[in-house]
Each structure stands twice: as C-alpha cells, then as structure tokens.
Design a protein around this motif. Structure first.
Motif, PDB file in Angstrom:
ATOM      1  N   TYR A  22       0.830  -1.210   0.000  1.00 17.91           N
ATOM      2  CA  TYR A  22       0.000   0.000   0.000  1.00 17.91           C
ATOM      3  C   TYR A  22       0.859   1.252   0.000  1.00 17.91           C
ATOM      4  O   TYR A  22       0.551   2.244  -0.668  1.00 17.91           O
ATOM      5  CB  TYR A  22      -0.932   0.007   1.215  1.00 17.91           C
ATOM      6  N   LEU A  24       3.607   1.577  -1.348  1.00 14.86           N
ATOM      7  CA  LEU A  24       4.105   1.750  -2.718  1.00 14.86           C
ATOM      8  C   LEU A  24       2.994   2.203  -3.654  1.00 14.86           C
ATOM      9  O   LEU A  24       3.270   2.622  -4.780  1.00 14.86           O
ATOM     10  CB  LEU A  24       4.686   0.425  -3.233  1.00 14.86           C
ATOM     11  N   GLY A  25       1.782   2.075  -3.203  1.00 22.44           N
ATOM     12  CA  GLY A  25       0.649   2.457  -4.047  1.00 22.44           C
ATOM     13  C   GLY A  25       0.358   1.469  -5.151  1.00 22.44           C
ATOM     14  O   GLY A  25      -0.297   1.804  -6.133  1.00 22.44           O
ATOM     15  N   VAL A  26       0.836   0.253  -4.989  1.00 22.21           N
ATOM     16  CA  VAL A  26       0.731  -0.684  -6.104  1.00 22.21           C
ATOM     17  C   VAL A  26      -0.463  -1.617  -5.992  1.00 22.21           C
ATOM     18  O   VAL A  26      -0.750  -2.361  -6.927  1.00 22.21           O
ATOM     19  CB  VAL A  26       2.013  -1.519  -6.248  1.00 22.21           C
ATOM     20  N   ILE A  27      -1.130  -1.612  -4.864  1.00 23.42           N
ATOM     21  CA  ILE A  27      -2.355  -2.406  -4.804  1.00 23.42           C
ATOM     22  C   ILE A  27      -3.524  -1.472  -4.553  1.00 23.42           C
ATOM     23  O   ILE A  27      -3.375  -0.406  -3.964  1.00 23.42           O
ATOM     24  CB  ILE A  27      -2.306  -3.522  -3.738  1.00 23.42           C
TER      25      ILE A  27
ATOM     26  N   LYS B 409       2.848   1.608 -13.731  1.00 23.19           N
ATOM     27  CA  LYS B 409       2.302   2.891 -13.274  1.00 23.19           C
ATOM     28  C   LYS B 409       1.428   2.652 -12.056  1.00 23.19           C
ATOM     29  O   LYS B 409       0.792   1.600 -11.955  1.00 23.19           O
ATOM     30  CB  LYS B 409       1.449   3.533 -14.380  1.00 23.19           C
ATOM     31  N   ASN B 410       1.419   3.610 -11.182  1.00 29.24           N
ATOM     32  CA  ASN B 410       0.471   3.590 -10.071  1.00 29.24           C
ATOM     33  C   ASN B 410      -0.665   4.553 -10.384  1.00 29.24           C
ATOM     34  O   ASN B 410      -0.433   5.612 -10.967  1.00 29.24           O
ATOM     35  CB  ASN B 410       1.136   4.028  -8.764  1.00 29.24           C
ATOM     36  N   MET B 411      -1.847   4.176  -9.987  1.00 27.99           N
ATOM     37  CA  MET B 411      -2.980   5.075 -10.177  1.00 27.99           C
ATOM     38  C   MET B 411      -3.553   5.420  -8.795  1.00 27.99           C
ATOM     39  O   MET B 411      -3.987   4.540  -8.057  1.00 27.99           O
ATOM     40  CB  MET B 411      -4.049   4.427 -11.052  1.00 27.99           C
ATOM     41  N   GLN B 456      -6.802   4.809  -4.792  1.00 27.38           N
ATOM     42  CA  GLN B 456      -5.994   3.609  -4.577  1.00 27.38           C
ATOM     43  C   GLN B 456      -6.341   2.535  -5.603  1.00 27.38           C
ATOM     44  O   GLN B 456      -6.963   1.530  -5.301  1.00 27.38           O
ATOM     45  CB  GLN B 456      -6.180   3.064  -3.163  1.00 27.38           C
ATOM     46  N   LEU B 457      -5.918   2.763  -6.811  1.00 27.94           N
ATOM     47  CA  LEU B 457      -6.213   1.810  -7.877  1.00 27.94           C
ATOM     48  C   LEU B 457      -5.020   0.941  -8.236  1.00 27.94           C
ATOM     49  O   LEU B 457      -5.070   0.194  -9.214  1.00 27.94           O
ATOM     50  CB  LEU B 457      -6.719   2.537  -9.126  1.00 27.94           C
ATOM     51  N   GLY B 458      -3.934   1.075  -7.466  1.00 33.63           N
ATOM     52  CA  GLY B 458      -2.849   0.127  -7.600  1.00 33.63           C
ATOM     53  C   GLY B 458      -1.995   0.317  -8.825  1.00 33.63           C
ATOM     54  O   GLY B 458      -1.962   1.377  -9.450  1.00 33.63           O
ATOM     55  N   ASN B 459      -1.300  -0.772  -9.164  1.00 35.17           N
ATOM     56  CA  ASN B 459      -0.234  -0.746 -10.157  1.00 35.17           C
ATOM     57  C   ASN B 459      -0.639  -1.516 -11.402  1.00 35.17           C
ATOM     58  O   ASN B 459      -1.348  -2.510 -11.315  1.00 35.17           O
ATOM     59  CB  ASN B 459       1.011  -1.380  -9.510  1.00 35.17           C
TER      60      ASN B 459
END
Lengths: 241, 489
Positions: A22, A24-27, B409-411, B456-459
């Motif tokens: 989280y 990392l903002g990747v999920i 990319k992160n969204m 928080q839409l992830g990678n």
C-alpha cells in the motif's frame, strides 16, 4: 468518550507485507496480494529484517544462556543443534561466572586480544571471546577449564537474532514502535521490483530511515553511562610496551 | 529559467481516458473483449458557432408497456396507420386493431385461406377517390381492410401465389414478388385486389431470383439473391408500368434484418465474396455501414440469417438501427454511425421484433415488440431508465490505456467527469490489467457528490475499465481522468 484500554496491537506477516505494498501504491483498495506477491513480499520483509541486525543493540532481543564447562575443553559451538543448543548470539554483551552463589565478572575479549593470551593454561576461566559464524557461533574460554571449573556456571548475556516471518499469521518479533520501520523498509526493498519512480524511491528511503531512527531511539537502557580508565591487564597494558 | 545540473522529471500526471469510442471485438466468437458499450449511445455536442466539440456517452431511455399481449405467439407483421391512429398487428390467424383514438381493440379474423403462421405484410393503399384502406398479405392470400375494419379477400385467380408477403404500395399499385422467380407483379391500377396475368416485369439484368422488393424514393428496388436492380414507374400502358434503371444495379445480396428510416433502408447483406455486412441503401447508393466487428460476429453465428431482425427506433433525440442476431443486439446511431449494444432488462440482448414510429396529437415515440412469444407492445419512455420496471445495466468498457509507456504505473485516483444525478446513484468501476481476461470486484462510488472518484487503484502496465450503472436515473459521462505516477521499469 473512553479510551480503548488496549495497549497492544499485533499485525501479522501478511498485514505488514500488504501495508508495504500500500505504501508503494501498487495495490488497489480492497485488493489482496496474490501468492507470488506475498512470497516476494515476505522475502523482502525478512531481508529488511535481517539487515536490522546491524542496527544497535535491541533490548528486547537481549538474552542470557547459562552453561557449564567440560574439563580441558575451551571452545564451544553455540546455536540451534550445537553443543549449546540455543539460538546463536549475534553479539556477546556480557559474561559472568557463578561460584557458589558469587557472581564474578568475566572479561569479554576481542578475538585479537584473546589470541595474545598464554596458551596451555588451565584453571577456572576468566576471559571469554565470541566468534559469530553463519547461523551459529563459537565461545572460547581462557584459561581452559579444568576439573575445578565444573563447579561453576557461566552465564552469557547476548543479542539473539530476530525471528523471521514464516507463516502468514506470524507476528513480528519486534516491539510495536517498529511496525512503521518494518513496513517502510520492506517497501524500500520492493520498490525497484514495482518500478517505482526514482524520486518516490528516494522519498521512501528517507521516510524509512526516519522511522528507523525514531524506533532505534527506544533501544537504549534508562541507566547511567560511566566512563572510567581500563585498569585491568590487557590491551591497554600491552600498548605500553 | 535558471540552469540546473540536476534536471528532474515529474512522474505524476493527470491523464484523460477517452471513452467515446465504438464497440469493438477482436474476434466474432469472442465477446467481452475490447471496447464495449451496452445500453448507451454517443452524443456529439458539436457547435462551430459555440466552439463546442464535447462528446458524451448517454444511457438509453427505458421502456414501458403500451399494450398487453392479446394472444400468445409471435407478431407476424404490423403497421401503424398514422392517419387512423391505429395499430394493426397479426398474431396467429387474427389481426388485431388497436384504435388509439377510441381506446379500443378490435379482433379481425380473416378466415378462409388466411394462414396462421409466417410473415404478414401490410401496406396502406390510397384510391383515386381519396379513400384509403390497408392491404395485407400472408404470402398466399391478399386482403383489403377498410377503415371500418371490413375485410375483403382477393379472389382474382391471377394473384401470384405463393408470393413474398412484403408488399409495397406505389402510385396506385400494389407490388409483390412471386416466389422463386424474378417477376415483380403489380396490381391493376387503383384496384389492389385485381391482378392481370401479364402485368409483371422481370429483374433480369442478372439471372437471379428476386427475394424481396423495397421502396427507395420513387424507385422500387428488386433485391435478388445476388443483385439489386432499380425500377421506376414509367407509366407504360401495357403490361407492367415499370421500367428498369440500368445504371445503379448493385452486386449485393439482400439477406435479412430490414428496417426503413425515411428513404433509407438498412439490412444485412453480403457481397459476392460472401462476407456479412450491414448496408444502407439510399438513393442510388448502397454503402456498408457496419464495422469489421459486426461482420466478424455475424460470420461466427452459423445460424439461419432469416431469424435476424432489424428495427428503427428513436429516443432521446436520436434514431437507431437495431440489429438483433444470435445473442447480441447491435445498435447504430443513424446520425453518428457509431455502434453500441443494447439489451432489454437483464437480458443479453434486445430481442426486438417489430417497431414503428408512433404518433398521436399528444405523444410521439417509438413502439416495439419483442421476439418473445408474446404480442406485447412497448414504447420507449425518456422519463425512466428501466424496462417495464426492471433496472437494466449500462456498461462502458474502455480500451486498454497505457498512458504512453508500458512501464509500470500507479494510479492514485480515477475521476468520473459526468453529470451529477439528482439522487444518490452508484456506479461500479472495475478494471482489468490482463487484457480483459479478468476483472476485479470493483469499487462503487456515488455520482451524486462533489467529485465522483475512487482512489488507490494500484499498479498496472495497461488497464481497461468497465463502468456499470443500473439505477433508474439518467447517466451521462464525458470522460475519465486518471491520476497516475509513471514508474521506470
């Protein structure tokens, strides 16, 4: 309004790995990590945890182990499955001998100094040195214990390694002020794998160090520090020539 | 700007995701991949004067019951007689007449040789004394229905039989095609029930049979199994009054799903190479108006094309050609030419059977039937977004967006730029990062708030979104805006 009355909170391995992702903002919101992501995240968590051995002397991992000697045997392996079967010391902090109710402080010597001591001496050990190895270590006593040493016990105080995370529900072998450092340091390790931009990685490293330093500040004893001349025969004397 | 030895690149950006595309499917038998639009249509807001070139995706109007089923069984044919404000529709062996002016329904039973199944064709007929009547055909019998609902059978032995029931009226004649011939017969002038044996003309430019005749402007187009030929009323005194216009002949086969809007005819046909295509026949032109996606889908069906239906419907200021084939109903906006999909209630398709422009002095809308074994009639109702009280999904699936790089990319946020409904109304936002193979469970957000967004839409590397709205309220959306952070690998 009332406070919770709760003084402890425990997060599992998967909680911490997920939190790192989280950061990392990747999920995404509500997303759960898949098996591969959890495996790789656990690896990153354990790697960052292992590196924390190099940071200070965590009080909660200070442990003691008491042993008896065998006549004519000066060297003892310590570690899981070794002669002294206990998690091996990372660092030896203190050693004392107990003779019929009396504690006698023993000198903890560096390997260099220990090797300057006379050989073939036997008696009740006065000095000890510790050589950490991979997943175990070796304690050496001087002089070599003789039969009279059998009536004494020797207690070492040492820093034991942190316990790794194995199962998904394992909680951290750390006090709770270490949750943030663990999460952020894991995120730092994972960041290249997720292609996090360099600017964000630098920010993340800074935050991880900040939280680590803050947690480390809790790792010292609330006791006075005394500085005094070294009065015993040893390294200082030998330097005099 | 001052020189710096340490230039930096901002990896954060807000990116528009264009959702105003067209339905696409990479293979005919592969549904639910690539861009998809269900129960929506595109609306341009192009005004040169105002320099306004916005585009919207708009949820279609709902529908409601107009007439309850009078009998089980598919409606064989129908006609809305605007002058009389009456709807005529054949079910089984009867013809039902709904008089909207009087508010009554009358059942007509032709009897005699009138069949109880198969297509029934209707045509309005105007006599030279100014009176009018309806002419109906079941392929073997021809009847005249007066304005007082009196039925008169054609007993002329020269009536071609069997014939294609899709009859047309032009210049005081009823025209029909005798089956398995290239002969286009005409009734005697001003006498729809009177036929003369030699009064026909062959569509013989090519040696194919005529399967159906259409009316385009003042021409009659003979649709053959391989060609389309144009005929016009040349007032020839003997035999058929019609004459062929040689020039605009088409090497196109008419198949099914016919519908007419003004002077334009829409249908599924194929060229001599055998690929299914949706055509628009107008003036002397016949242009393909379908897309490769629709052709691929029709090619993949391997079903009898005679069951495919076409209909023209109108609502919300747009007119549409609906093509129902197999389990999918494609829908083309006649203005934009863009295709979407339609589905009735929670069904996979909009199994439309017949449709008419319906108009009284106080209302105007499209009415339609479904091929569902009933004779219910429905009308599109712009005040609701339900089909007969049941919510329906409108779905938008975007193309896979990579925002200019295949790096990860992160969204952080996805914002919906659209209308704020007057009531709380959620939209479900799902996404797929594996080329439409799987979607996440999705996140709901209320459109009735200051900023309708999810966070928080992830990678991802490439991501396509699926938006689903099903509440009984208007849904109109312009674009999506994604706040992303571009990675370096």
């Amino acid at each position: 309004m009332a406070t919770s009355g709760t003084y402890s909170v425990q997060y599992s391995r998967d909680d911490l790995v997920t939190a790192a992702h989280y950061k990392l903002g990747v999920i995404a919101d509500g997303q759960t990590l898949n098996t591969t992501q959890l495996t790789r995240g656990t690896m990153a968590l354990n790697m960052s945890l292992a590196l924390l051995r190099a940071k200070g002397m965590p009080l909660w991992e200070r442990n003691s182990y008491t042993f008896s000697t065998t006549s004519t045997v000066s060297s003892y392996d310590i570690g899981t499955g070794k002669t002294f079967n206990t998690p091996y010391p990372l660092k030896l902090l203190q050693c004392y001998r107990t003779d019929t109710g009396t504690r006698i402080d023993m000198d903890v010597e560096s390997d260099y100094n220990f090797n300057q001591l006379p050989i073939n001496s036997t008696g009740i050990p006065l000095k000890i040195t510790y050589q950490p190895k991979v997943n175990y270590g070796t304690l050496r006593l001087w002089p070599t214990p003789d039969t009279t040493a059998a009536s004494s016990t020797f207690t070492i105080v040492y820093q034991q390694p942190f316990q790794y995370f194995v199962n998904s529900t394992d909680t951290a072998d750390f006090p709770e002020e270490w949750y943030l450092p663990l999460v952020y340091r894991t995120a730092v390790v994972l960041a290249p794998e997720w292609g996090i931009p360099l600017g964000d990685r630098n920010m993340l490293i800074g935050e991880a160090e900040k939280y680590t330093d803050e947690a480390l500040s809790m790792g010292s004893e609330d006791a006075s520090l005394f500085i005094q001349p070294y009065t015993q025969q040893g390294w200082g004397e030998s330097m005099k020539g | 700007m001052a020189y710096t030895k340490s230039p930096s690149m901002d990896t954060y950006s807000s990116e528009d995701i264009d959702i105003t595309r067209e339905i696409t499917s990479r293979a005919g038998n592969v549904q639910n991949k690539d861009e998809d639009y269900l129960n929506v249509f595109m609306e341009d807001s192009i005004s040169k004067a105002a320099q306004d070139n916005r585009q919207f995706i708009v949820k279609r109007a709902g529908s409601n019951s107009l007439l309850a089923s009078v009998a089980s069984g598919t409606i064989r044919g129908s006609l809305y007689w605007r002058d009389q404000q009456r709807l005529y529709y054949a079910v089984g062996s009867n013809i039902y007449v709904r008089d909207f002016g009087a508010g009554t329904t009358t059942t007509l039973t032709p009897g005699g040789a009138w069949t109880s199944s198969g297509t029934v064709g209707f045509a309005e007929f105007e006599f030279n004394n100014g009176t009018t009547a309806l002419i109906a055909s079941d392929g073997t019998s021809l009847i005249q229905i007066s304005t007082t609902n009196v039925i008169t059978f054609c007993v002329d032995p020269d009536l071609p039989s069997p014939h294609d029931p899709n009859i047309i009226y032009i210049d005081g004649y009823i025209l029909l095609v005798k089956l398995n011939t290239a002969d286009i017969y005409n009734s005697d002038n001003n006498l729809p029930l009177s036929w003369t044996a030699g009064n026909f003309i062959d569509a013989e430019m090519e040696a194919d049979y005529v399967t159906r005749i259409l009316k385009v402007n003042n021409y009659v187009v003979a649709c053959g199994t391989e060609t389309m030929e144009y005929f016009w009323d040349a007032a020839i005194a003997t035999g058929s009054p019609f004459q062929r216009n040689d020039t605009p002949v088409k090497r196109i086969t008419f198949l099914s799903a016919y519908a007419q809007e003004q002077n334009n005819s829409y249908f599924v046909g194929k060229d001599l190479n055998g690929d299914y295509q949706v055509y628009k026949l107008y003036e002397f032109k016949c242009d393909p108006v379908g897309t490769p996606t629709i052709s691929r889908y029709l090619n993949s069906l391997n079903t009898n094309y005679t069951g495919w239906t076409g209909a023209i419907v109108a609502f919300q200021g747009h007119q549409f050609y609906m093509l129902n084939a197999g389990t999918v109903t494609y829908c083309m906006d006649l203005k934009t030419g863009l295709w979407t999909r339609m589905a009735y209630k929670g069904n996979t398709n909009f199994n439309i059977g017949r449709s008419h422009g319906f108009g009284t002095t106080s209302s105007n809308s499209s009415i339609f039937t479904l091929n569902d074994g009933t004779s219910n009639w429905y009308y599109f109702d712009e005040t609701i977004y339900q089909d007969s009280g049941v919510n329906f999904n409108c779905v938008i699936v975007t193309e896979a967006a990579d925002f200019g790089t295949m790096n990860r990319k992160n969204m952080a946020r996805l914002t919906i730029v659209g209308d704020r409904p007057p009531i709380n109304s959620n939209i479900l936002i799902q996404w797929s990062d594996d080329d439409y193979q799987s979607y996440n469970a999705g996140i709901n957000t209320n459109l009735n708030q200051d900023i309708a967004c999810i966070r928080q839409l992830g990678n991802f590397r490439q991501r396509c979104f699926k938006l689903t709205h099903s509440d009984n309220t208007l849904f109109r959306i312009q674009k999506l805006v994604a706040d992303i952070n571009k990675g370096n690998s």
